[in-house]
Motif scaffolding. Structure first.
Motif, PDB file in Angstrom:
ATOM      1  N   GLY A   1       0.796  -1.229   0.000  1.00 63.74           N
ATOM      2  CA  GLY A   1       0.000   0.000   0.000  1.00 63.74           C
ATOM      3  C   GLY A   1       0.821   1.267   0.000  1.00 63.74           C
ATOM      4  N   ASP A   2       2.020   1.211   0.573  1.00 67.87           N
ATOM      5  CA  ASP A   2       2.848   2.407   0.687  1.00 67.87           C
ATOM      6  C   ASP A   2       3.607   2.694  -0.611  1.00 67.87           C
ATOM      7  N   LEU A   3       3.490   3.924  -1.079  1.00 68.13           N
ATOM      8  CA  LEU A   3       4.221   4.387  -2.261  1.00 68.13           C
ATOM      9  C   LEU A   3       4.667   5.822  -2.047  1.00 68.13           C
ATOM     10  N   PHE A   4       5.812   6.167  -2.626  1.00 64.00           N
ATOM     11  CA  PHE A   4       6.258   7.561  -2.617  1.00 64.00           C
ATOM     12  C   PHE A   4       5.499   8.282  -3.725  1.00 64.00           C
ATOM     13  N   VAL A   5       4.854   9.394  -3.374  1.00 59.50           N
ATOM     14  CA  VAL A   5       4.057  10.184  -4.322  1.00 59.50           C
ATOM     15  C   VAL A   5       4.529  11.621  -4.245  1.00 59.50           C
ATOM     16  N   ARG A   6       4.707  12.243  -5.403  1.00 60.50           N
ATOM     17  CA  ARG A   6       5.095  13.644  -5.448  1.00 60.50           C
ATOM     18  C   ARG A   6       4.273  14.361  -6.512  1.00 60.50           C
ATOM     19  N   PRO A   7       4.105  15.673  -6.356  1.00 59.73           N
ATOM     20  CA  PRO A   7       3.364  16.416  -7.381  1.00 59.73           C
ATOM     21  C   PRO A   7       4.203  16.565  -8.651  1.00 59.73           C
ATOM     22  N   ASP A   8       3.531  16.716  -9.773  1.00 57.55           N
ATOM     23  CA  ASP A   8       4.220  16.952 -11.045  1.00 57.55           C
ATOM     24  C   ASP A   8       4.887  18.317 -11.019  1.00 57.55           C
ATOM     25  N   SER A   9       4.188  19.290 -10.495  1.00 58.58           N
ATOM     26  CA  SER A   9       4.682  20.668 -10.432  1.00 58.58           C
ATOM     27  C   SER A   9       5.679  20.817  -9.291  1.00 58.58           C
ATOM     28  N   ASN A  10       6.624  21.711  -9.464  1.00 61.17           N
ATOM     29  CA  ASN A  10       7.567  22.016  -8.391  1.00 61.17           C
ATOM     30  C   ASN A  10       7.046  23.110  -7.472  1.00 61.17           C
ATOM     31  N   MET A  11       5.794  23.499  -7.643  1.00 60.12           N
ATOM     32  CA  MET A  11       5.199  24.522  -6.790  1.00 60.12           C
ATOM     33  C   MET A  11       4.604  23.917  -5.516  1.00 60.12           C
ATOM     34  N   LYS A  12       4.832  22.651  -5.303  1.00 60.54           N
ATOM     35  CA  LYS A  12       4.468  21.969  -4.056  1.00 60.54           C
ATOM     36  C   LYS A  12       2.979  22.081  -3.745  1.00 60.54           C
ATOM     37  N   SER A  13       2.132  21.629  -4.691  1.00 62.38           N
ATOM     38  CA  SER A  13       0.692  21.616  -4.449  1.00 62.38           C
ATOM     39  C   SER A  13       0.337  20.719  -3.266  1.00 62.38           C
ATOM     40  N   PHE A  14       1.198  19.767  -2.980  1.00 60.43           N
ATOM     41  CA  PHE A  14       1.141  18.986  -1.747  1.00 60.43           C
ATOM     42  C   PHE A  14       2.562  18.528  -1.453  1.00 60.43           C
ATOM     43  N   ARG A  15       2.781  18.133  -0.240  1.00 57.23           N
ATOM     44  CA  ARG A  15       4.126  17.717   0.171  1.00 57.23           C
ATOM     45  C   ARG A  15       4.377  16.271  -0.279  1.00 57.23           C
ATOM     46  N   ALA A  16       5.449  16.070  -0.998  1.00 58.93           N
ATOM     47  CA  ALA A  16       5.808  14.731  -1.442  1.00 58.93           C
ATOM     48  C   ALA A  16       6.118  13.851  -0.241  1.00 58.93           C
ATOM     49  N   GLY A  17       5.838  12.570  -0.370  1.00 53.09           N
ATOM     50  CA  GLY A  17       6.152  11.651   0.701  1.00 53.09           C
ATOM     51  C   GLY A  17       5.571  10.282   0.440  1.00 53.09           C
ATOM     52  N   VAL A  18       5.686   9.423   1.431  1.00 55.65           N
ATOM     53  CA  VAL A  18       5.138   8.078   1.333  1.00 55.65           C
ATOM     54  C   VAL A  18       3.682   8.129   1.779  1.00 55.65           C
ATOM     55  N   PHE A  19       2.822   7.640   0.912  1.00 55.69           N
ATOM     56  CA  PHE A  19       1.389   7.596   1.184  1.00 55.69           C
ATOM     57  C   PHE A  19       0.930   6.149   1.068  1.00 55.69           C
ATOM     58  N   ASN A  20      -0.028   5.781   1.890  1.00 55.70           N
ATOM     59  CA  ASN A  20      -0.620   4.463   1.778  1.00 55.70           C
ATOM     60  C   ASN A  20      -1.830   4.599   0.860  1.00 55.70           C
ATOM     61  N   LEU A  21      -1.787   3.935  -0.288  1.00 54.76           N
ATOM     62  CA  LEU A  21      -2.869   4.069  -1.271  1.00 54.76           C
ATOM     63  C   LEU A  21      -4.200   3.551  -0.750  1.00 54.76           C
ATOM     64  N   ASN A  22      -4.168   2.596   0.162  1.00 55.85           N
ATOM     65  CA  ASN A  22      -5.422   2.088   0.721  1.00 55.85           C
ATOM     66  C   ASN A  22      -6.110   3.156   1.568  1.00 55.85           C
ATOM     67  N   ILE A  23      -5.333   3.877   2.358  1.00 50.70           N
ATOM     68  CA  ILE A  23      -5.873   4.963   3.184  1.00 50.70           C
ATOM     69  C   ILE A  23      -6.214   6.163   2.311  1.00 50.70           C
ATOM     70  N   LEU A  24      -5.352   6.472   1.350  1.00 47.12           N
ATOM     71  CA  LEU A  24      -5.583   7.591   0.436  1.00 47.12           C
ATOM     72  C   LEU A  24      -6.883   7.399  -0.327  1.00 47.12           C
ATOM     73  N   ASN A  25      -7.146   6.190  -0.773  1.00 50.73           N
ATOM     74  CA  ASN A  25      -8.366   5.881  -1.507  1.00 50.73           C
ATOM     75  C   ASN A  25      -9.593   6.197  -0.658  1.00 50.73           C
ATOM     76  N   ILE A  26      -9.571   5.797   0.621  1.00 47.55           N
ATOM     77  CA  ILE A  26     -10.685   6.047   1.537  1.00 47.55           C
ATOM     78  C   ILE A  26     -10.852   7.553   1.772  1.00 47.55           C
ATOM     79  N   ALA A  27      -9.740   8.248   1.959  1.00 47.23           N
ATOM     80  CA  ALA A  27      -9.805   9.697   2.209  1.00 47.23           C
ATOM     81  C   ALA A  27     -10.403  10.431   1.013  1.00 47.23           C
ATOM     82  N   ILE A  28     -10.051  10.024  -0.209  1.00 50.35           N
ATOM     83  CA  ILE A  28     -10.564  10.667  -1.422  1.00 50.35           C
ATOM     84  C   ILE A  28     -12.066  10.383  -1.559  1.00 50.35           C
ATOM     85  N   LEU A  29     -12.475   9.157  -1.294  1.00 53.96           N
ATOM     86  CA  LEU A  29     -13.867   8.778  -1.435  1.00 53.96           C
ATOM     87  C   LEU A  29     -14.751   9.479  -0.410  1.00 53.96           C
TER      88      LEU A  29
END
Length: 152
Positions: A122-150
């Motif tokens: 579930g854990d993956l390093f995710v970073r924004p495409d832009s260097n303007m830091k729309s969010f802070r890059a880091g390790v995110f758990n996709l299982n938790i991220l999926n629930i948060a988005i939904l």
């Protein structure tokens, strides 16, 4: 020919003092500033309007420099600074050169495939495409991220 003046954002680069010493040695005029102290409308406090000024610093401050009348001001093409632009050319030199460039929705849609590829639970390093830091890059758990988005 008019000599270039430099505006340097303080405390951004390693070996800054050596760079400033070299500018001084070569007879360049430079001023230093900090991101929070600079306002484009007050740029005249550093150098006259329409003067030949070259900026060295962060993208955020570079955006403000581009709003001054200095020429050239800042050399920056934000499109070229996106991962989706430069990874195409430098991807095999990257420390983490196994990657996907996807939108968040596509990342979640293809979650199972991607987690299998990286052999992750579930854990993956995710970073924004832009260097303007729309969010802070880091390790995110996709299982938790999926629930948060939904749950938005």
């Amino acid at each position: 020919m008019k000599k270039v003046n430099w505006l340097i954002e303080q405390n951004i680069y390693d070996r800054e003092s050596e760079f400033l010493a070299e500018l001084q040695k070569q007879g360049y005029i430079y001023q230093e500033t900090k991101y929070l102290n600079f306002r484009p409308e007050a740029a005249h406090q550093y150098f006259p309007p329409d003067d030949c000024v070259l900026f060295m610093g962060t993208i955020n401050l570079g955006r403000d420099i581009l709003r001054t009348s200095w020429i050239p001001g800042a050399y920056m093409d934000e499109k070229n600074l996106r991962c989706s632009s430069y990874y195409t050319y430098f991807g095999h030199y990257l420390l983490n050169n196994k990657y996907f460039l996807l939108s968040l929705g596509e990342l979640l849609r293809r979650k199972t495939e991607i987690l299998e590829y990286f052999k992750s639970d579930g854990d993956l390093f995710v970073r924004p495409d832009s260097n303007m830091k729309s969010f802070r890059a880091g390790v995110f758990n996709l299982n938790i991220l999926n629930i948060a988005i939904l749950n938005q």
